[in-house]
Design a protein around this motif. Structure first.
Motif, PDB file in Angstrom:
ATOM      1  N   MET A  83       0.698  -1.130   0.419  1.00  0.00           N
ATOM      2  CA  MET A  83      -0.055  -0.201   0.030  1.00  0.00           C
ATOM      3  C   MET A  83       0.777   1.133   0.127  1.00  0.00           C
ATOM      4  O   MET A  83       1.459   1.414   0.415  1.00  0.00           O
ATOM      5  N   LEU A  84       0.456   1.814  -0.921  1.00  0.00           N
ATOM      6  CA  LEU A  84       1.067   3.235  -1.051  1.00  0.00           C
ATOM      7  C   LEU A  84       1.615   4.207   0.020  1.00  0.00           C
ATOM      8  O   LEU A  84       2.607   4.497   0.447  1.00  0.00           O
ATOM      9  N   GLU A  85       0.304   4.320   0.793  1.00  0.00           N
ATOM     10  CA  GLU A  85       0.844   5.273   2.019  1.00  0.00           C
ATOM     11  C   GLU A  85       1.519   4.969   3.216  1.00  0.00           C
ATOM     12  O   GLU A  85       1.577   5.171   4.080  1.00  0.00           O
ATOM     13  N   LYS A  86       1.197   3.380   3.154  1.00  0.00           N
ATOM     14  CA  LYS A  86       2.034   2.986   3.895  1.00  0.00           C
ATOM     15  C   LYS A  86       3.372   2.211   4.116  1.00  0.00           C
ATOM     16  O   LYS A  86       4.356   2.308   4.991  1.00  0.00           O
ATOM     17  N   THR A  87       4.063   1.844   2.281  1.00  0.00           N
ATOM     18  CA  THR A  87       4.905   1.471   2.364  1.00  0.00           C
ATOM     19  C   THR A  87       5.994   2.349   1.411  1.00  0.00           C
ATOM     20  O   THR A  87       6.926   2.046   1.494  1.00  0.00           O
ATOM     21  N   GLY A  88       4.823   2.898   0.308  1.00  0.00           N
ATOM     22  CA  GLY A  88       6.088   3.984   0.115  1.00  0.00           C
ATOM     23  C   GLY A  88       5.553   3.506  -1.770  1.00  0.00           C
ATOM     24  O   GLY A  88       6.414   3.561  -2.545  1.00  0.00           O
ATOM     25  N   ALA A 101       3.795   1.482  -4.658  1.00  0.00           N
ATOM     26  CA  ALA A 101       2.302   1.829  -5.919  1.00  0.00           C
ATOM     27  C   ALA A 101       2.220   0.798  -5.743  1.00  0.00           C
ATOM     28  O   ALA A 101       2.690  -0.444  -5.915  1.00  0.00           O
ATOM     29  N   THR A 102       1.047   0.020  -5.836  1.00  0.00           N
ATOM     30  CA  THR A 102       0.275  -1.129  -6.399  1.00  0.00           C
ATOM     31  C   THR A 102       0.495  -1.850  -7.616  1.00  0.00           C
ATOM     32  O   THR A 102       0.372  -0.150  -8.548  1.00  0.00           O
ATOM     33  N   ARG A 103       0.220  -2.806  -8.092  1.00  0.00           N
ATOM     34  CA  ARG A 103       0.256  -3.230  -9.355  1.00  0.00           C
ATOM     35  C   ARG A 103      -1.294  -2.750 -10.206  1.00  0.00           C
ATOM     36  O   ARG A 103      -0.818  -2.300 -11.292  1.00  0.00           O
ATOM     37  N   GLU A 104      -2.151  -2.689  -9.312  1.00  0.00           N
ATOM     38  CA  GLU A 104      -3.211  -2.074  -9.966  1.00  0.00           C
ATOM     39  C   GLU A 104      -3.472  -0.983 -10.108  1.00  0.00           C
ATOM     40  O   GLU A 104      -3.487   0.214 -11.672  1.00  0.00           O
ATOM     41  N   LEU A 134       9.623  -6.317 -17.536  1.00  0.00           N
ATOM     42  CA  LEU A 134      10.303  -5.779 -17.006  1.00  0.00           C
ATOM     43  C   LEU A 134       9.993  -4.053 -16.316  1.00  0.00           C
ATOM     44  O   LEU A 134      11.004  -3.600 -15.618  1.00  0.00           O
ATOM     45  N   VAL A 135      10.122  -3.544 -17.712  1.00  0.00           N
ATOM     46  CA  VAL A 135       9.934  -2.269 -18.087  1.00  0.00           C
ATOM     47  C   VAL A 135       8.957  -2.087 -17.304  1.00  0.00           C
ATOM     48  O   VAL A 135       8.961  -0.494 -16.706  1.00  0.00           O
ATOM     49  N   HIS A 136       8.258  -2.128 -16.487  1.00  0.00           N
ATOM     50  CA  HIS A 136       6.859  -1.595 -15.463  1.00  0.00           C
ATOM     51  C   HIS A 136       7.344  -2.238 -13.651  1.00  0.00           C
ATOM     52  O   HIS A 136       6.675  -2.120 -13.416  1.00  0.00           O
TER      53      HIS A 136
END
Lengths: 384, 371, 277, 106
Positions: free
Chosen positions: C1-6, C8-11, C150-152
């Protein structure tokens, strides 16, 4: 903690005087004593003062009052069973005379003091430098010194009285402001506060700068006025000063407290008569000038803070002690004119004796409120 | 000697520089006091690019913005006097400011004052919090970006607000490893983009964690961190020891307002703005007439907002002195518009709430000029 | 989760990607900017108007893929270093990722570096194909070639020099066992220094609050906390917070102690130059 | 000793300043022009600047901007010098402070 409905004595003011009086009365067995403080203890003049005590006065009464207080303070940690330390440091007062006229007065003072058993001595400037090695001896013509004089921690001392008083049952209410005093048939009936009403027949007005306002609530005109008085303090240093150095013409008192800070203050009689406790830049300039001249070796000591408090002044710069003729039950312990802290043990003793109708340890009947109307003012030259 | 001038701006950071530039541009004579030896305040330690829009120099680095604003000041030098290494040490009720100007005692009596004194760092309680090797984030930035020194080899960062994240990034740039960023809140406080920057560089960000203690003989050798539950208590058994020689405390800023307290301004405790801030009108004038406030001293915000506030305060002070000409109304309106746009997003929700409490004061009646 | 770990998720990432057709055509910008923050240099920097102008400066950037040329101008100015240029059109099973890289040393063209994902984990090797030093922006843009898969994923690189001095910190964390001592400030409050100047500990402060000294001023008077050279700058707020915590009073009603001049310690001789008017 | 000076930085240029010799507790050390006393000591790996006069706990660099009292040292015989803001000058005698200090001519 709720205010009691009634009290035998209500003391207005949680400074050194109020707390000392409360303890003294309780120590004599008086019950149901209440102390009312609008802020916190020692928040007024007490917590802002230099907290020095000297027996070197020019009037006998002042010598005796101070002598009583010194004797008390010497054993106060034990008497009050205080766990911290009131930090009574009897490092002495060195009082310097700027001119011959002052030196003459000092000679008389020392003679008087010695006759009362106060161990003060008259010194030449050279002899003075043996006591304060770094003083600029060219700046004064003579000095007096009394090793038994000294200074205390004003917060701890007030704290000691308050804790001891509470141990004896005194109830101290902080953040409780007196808003009115009910008088019926010239007798006090009750005190109104922000925390409620207390029925009482005795009110001790030890409210320092606010004693005039408290008096007015009972219809009493207390002839005092308030003037700002400023002090500054330096960073703590290792012990370097020794005794308190004081000069009346020089308008300075300067001391090093046990913790190491150097505290110095002066008076400015041109101050307006009001309740300001803001700081002024002129004070710092004047103070550092005097200090730089008299004790040049302190010039690199760094000032941490300046602050201000009140002197609650009377016309003759002497306290007002005792009952008020027109209102039965009001006792005054105010108008100390800058010396309330050092006199507190004596103040407490005398006010207690007056309330209980006992003979006075020191005759202060001439320090009553009536002296101003009678124009029988008391004279004391030796003040800053 | 009393130095007399129209306006004294206290603080040469983003807000102060803008205030001085604006007021001088409007025709006021200005004295700018800066405590440091260089102008720019915290800007000179900011090696990252700023957010915001072009008007607030977005995408420029703080250090370059400092130079830019400093140059502008130079172009106004016939109206602006700059004293660097000059600390306003006292602000008295007669309007006099005492100044330590490079070791010399000076007194200044201005007609108006803009206090742009910035912020100081909050400290944290934990066992051995005074060990050498424990620094405030500002100190770490100063060491790295002013003196060119690495604070140590391996840093534990406490606080994942923007400053904690940015300083972590700056540490990595200086070749210092960052063991982890520890944050007590359950989510990262700073911008996600800052977090992502250090995360992809390998720095773990541990939310719902706290520092439990520091250890070391004469200086920091390790720290114990642990998870905290929703009750803010340490989850037993979650403690772990982090070897590190530096612990960097970045738990927020608080407005540096000592001079405003001294001057008798009405102060209000507003947690959303970092602590006590002066009550002020929407023209940034405090309850003491003639004293304006701008930047972090008015409430902790981004440097972009500080610059606009400085602009506005400088303008208002100049206008109140009868300076300025055509276009001032538009300038004022533009400042207000910039501020409201910078503060309109969800990340500024707290700021908006805080400001609504700070702005509750009427523009005070001006007392007569000092005789 | 972005706001917890920094991270961004796959979605979140997938939503940013243009259509497969556009992706096959040539380079395009991916803006990993998921939070409404007051910032707009990307949109004002785009010469092709591929990023929608922001009515509200807090808007999340929105790219029109058909207008985007993948030039990288936005990536060089983005203060959040959140823009990456992806090129999946080269064929041969590889693609390129252009990423902002503000570290030293800069890799050279042809150099093999470690490809690192959003979590800081090495996911493979990459070859540097281009380095724009970013003389003006000081944000160099480094282009690396990685397998298309791996580009993403790859968003950072690690050069040889870095690998040696910075072992994977996450690994270190896992290796260290919990210490034997239980951690609770409550029992160690004599090791917590509240007033650094006067050396007053949290235990002393707590004892005084228990005794009934519930204002910053009272605690200062009895303990000296706040009387030292820094004049309560560091300890004042801590003492107020402890009072609030122990008494249950809101922090705003715990009055701070008065501020007085001077704001920094100044020697007596400093003032001797002044003249009273 | 670890080299704490940054020589290669992606954003900032740190030019090698002029060498400034000084002593720390009698040991000869070198700072650079632009250094404060504390930054020069830090560059030389010195972490403990003094010991608190009451608690005897070690004290180090903390705020770096002259706000706190953590960096007070004895410099050329003068106690209580805030070394984090005091510029380093050639030949300075810098000493660890362990007490409250005294004025320089006592």
């Amino acid at each position: 903690m709720n205010l009691p409905k009634s009290a035998s004595v209500v003391i207005v003011g949680g400074g050194i005087s109020g707390c000392a009086i409360a303890w003294n009365l309780a120590n004599r067995g008086v019950k149901d004593i209440v102390v009312l403080e609008k802020d916190t203890l020692a928040n007024g003049s007490t917590g802002r003062c230099g907290a020095g005590i000297r027996m070197q006065w020019g009037a006998e009464k002042n010598c005796r009052l101070a002598q009583f207080s010194v004797n008390f303070f010497e054993n106060a940690n034990d008497i009050l069973a205080y766990e911290r330390d009131i930090e009574f440091e009897q490092s002495g007062y060195l009082i310097i005379a700027a001119n011959e006229a002052e030196a003459q007065q000092f000679r008389k003072n020392v003679a008087l003091q010695n006759s009362l058993g106060i161990p003060s001595v008259f010194l030449s400037p050279e002899e003075a430098t043996a006591i304060v090695p770094y003083i600029n001896a060219t700046q004064f013509v003579a000095a007096t010194f009394c090793q038994k004089d000294g200074h205390l921690n004003p917060f701890h001392t007030t704290d000691a009285f308050a804790i001891a008083a509470e141990r004896l049952g005194v109830r101290i209410f902080k953040h409780t402001e007196v808003t009115g005093i009910e008088v019926k048939n010239n007798r006090i009936e009750s005190v109104d506060t922000t925390g409620g009403r207390i029925a009482t027949h005795i009110v001790v007005n030890a409210a320092g700068g606010w004693s005039k306002a408290i008096g007015k609530m009972a219809g009493v005109d207390v002839p005092v006025y308030v003037q700002r008085h400023q002090i500054l303090v330096t960073e703590p240093l290792e012990p370097i000063l020794g005794p308190m150095v004081m000069g009346f013409s020089y308008n300075i008192y300067i001391q090093q407290v046990p913790h190491g800070s150097i505290i110095m203050g002066r008076s400015d009689h041109t101050e307006p008569r009001d309740f300001r406790t803001t700081s002024g830049w002129k004070f710092i300039e004047e103070m550092t000038k005097t200090c730089g001249t008299l004790l040049p070796y302190l010039r690199t000591a760094k000032i941490l803070r300046q602050w201000a408090g009140h002197y609650c002044m009377t016309e003759d710069a002497q306290p007002i002690y005792g009952p008020v003729p027109e209102v039965e039950g009001m006792y005054l312990a105010c108008g100390f004119s800058g010396h309330g802290f050092m006199l507190a043990p004596a103040t407490a003793e005398l006010i207690s004796e007056m309330i209980l109708g006992e003979p006075l340890t020191i005759d202060v009947s001439d320090l009553d409120i009536g002296r101003f109307k009678r124009r029988e003012l008391v004279r004391e030259q030796s003040v800053v | 000697m009393m130095y007399e001038t129209d306006l004294v701006v206290i603080g040469g950071g983003p807000a102060g520089l803008m205030a001085a530039n604006t007021a001088a541009g409007a025709g006021a004579s200005v004295l700018l006091l800066e405590r440091d030896r260089h102008l720019g305040g915290q800007l000179i330690k900011q090696t990252h690019k700023f957010f915001g829009s072009e008007k607030q120099h977005a995408s420029e680095r703080g250090i370059d913005i400092a130079a830019l604003l400093g140059d502008e000041l130079k172009s106004l030098e016939d109206r602006v006097t700059v004293w660097t290494h000059a600390t306003a040490v006292g602000l008295y009720d007669d309007g006099v400011i005492t100044v330590d100007y490079d070791g010399t005692y000076r007194k200044v009596r201005p007609k108006r004052i803009v206090a742009a004194t910035g912020a100081s760092e909050k400290f944290l309680s934990f066992p051995n919090n005074d060990l050498p090797g424990i620094y405030g984030a500002g100190a770490v930035q100063t060491m790295m970006n002013v003196y060119g020194l690495r604070p140590g080899k391996r840093v534990l960062m406490i606080g994942a607000g923007n400053i904690g994240l940015i300083v972590s990034y700056q540490l990595l740039q200086a070749g210092v490893s960052v063991a982890a960023v520890v944050e007590g809140l359950p989510q990262i406080g700073g911008y996600a983009v800052h977090a992502s920057k250090i995360r992809r560089a390998g720095v773990p960000i541990l939310t719902s964690h706290t520092i439990v203690r520091a250890d070391g003989k004469e200086s920091v050798e390790s720290a114990v961190i642990a998870e905290i539950g929703s009750d803010w208590k340490v989850v037993r058994g979650s403690e772990q020891t982090i070897p590190c020689d530096v612990i960097c405390i970045s738990v927020g800023l608080t407005p540096l307002t000592e001079l405003l307290w001294q001057a008798g301004c009405e102060m209000r405790y507003i947690p959303a703005l970092g602590g006590y801030v002066p009550a002020r009108s929407d023209r940034l004038e405090t309850t003491v007439p003639g004293i304006y406030v701008a930047g972090d001293a008015a409430g902790i915000e981004e440097a972009s907002a500080a610059m606009v506030e400085g602009h506005l305060a400088g303008l208002e002070a100049a206008l109140s002195l009868g300076c300025g000409g055509d276009g001032c109304e538009e300038e004022r309106a533009d400042c207000l518009k910039q501020l409201s746009s910078l503060r309109s997003g969800p990340t500024a929700e707290k700021i908006r709430a805080g400001l609504s409490c700070a702005h509750g004061c009427q523009t005070p009646k001006r007392r007569d000029e000092h005789a | 989760m972005l706001e917890k770990t920094g991270i961004a998720t796959r979605e979140q990432i997938e939503k940013l990607l243009p259509s497969p057709g556009r992706r096959a055509e040539g380079p395009y910008a991916v803006m990993e900017c998921f939070q409404k923050i007051p910032c707009n240099p990307c949109s004002t920097s785009c010469a092709f108007h591929a990023i929608l102008p922001m009515d509200d400066i807090n808007d999340i950037p929105s790219v029109t893929p058909d207008k985007c040329t993948g030039c990288g101008a936005c990536a060089a100015v983005c203060p959040g270093l959140a823009i990456f240029i992806i090129d999946e059109s080269k064929g041969g099973g590889t693609g390129t990722v252009t990423l902002p890289y503000e570290f030293r040393p800069l890799p050279g063209i042809g150099e093999t570096v470690k490809a690192v994902n959003r979590a800081g984990e090495v996911v493979g090797d990459a070859v540097v194909t281009r380095v724009l030093p970013g003389k003006k922006t000081k944000t160099p843009l480094v282009t690396i070639e990685v397998p298309l898969s791996l580009v993403h994923e790859v968003r950072f690189i690690r050069c040889e020099a870095h690998q040696e001095e910075d072992p994977s910190v996450a690994d270190t964390l896992r290796e260290i066992p919990a210490p034997p001592q239980t951690a609770d400030i409550g029992e160690q409050d004599d090791e917590v220094v509240i007033c650094r100047c006067e050396g007053v500990t949290l235990r002393e402060i707590r004892d005084l609050i228990r005794e009934g000294y519930t204002t910053v001023d009272e605690i200062k008077r009895i303990s000296r906390a706040g009387m030292g050279p820094c004049q309560a700058r560091t300890c004042g707020p801590l003492i107020a917070a402890e009072i609030a915590r122990m008494t249950g009073e809101p922090l705003g009603s715990v009055a701070p102690s008065a501020h007085r001049a001077p704001v920094k310690p100044l020697p007596i001789e400093f003032f001797l130059g002044g003249d009273t008017e | 000793m670890e080299n704490r000076r940054i020589t290669d930085h992606p954003i900032l240029d740190f030019s090698e300043g002029e060498v400034i010799p000084f002593t720390f507790d009698g040991k000869p050390m070198e700072g650079r022009s632009g250094d404060t006393i504390a930054s020069a000591l830090h560059a030389n790996g010195v972490k403990v600047l003094g010991y608190h006069f009451k608690t005897k706990r070690p004290r180090g660099f903390y705020c770096a901007i002259g706000n706190c009292s953590s960096c007070l040292m004895v410099v050329n015989g003068q106690s209580n010098v805030r070394t984090c803001t005091e510029p380093l000058l050639p030949g300075m005698k810098v000493e660890t402070q362990i007490d409250r200090g005294v004025p320089d001519d006592v």
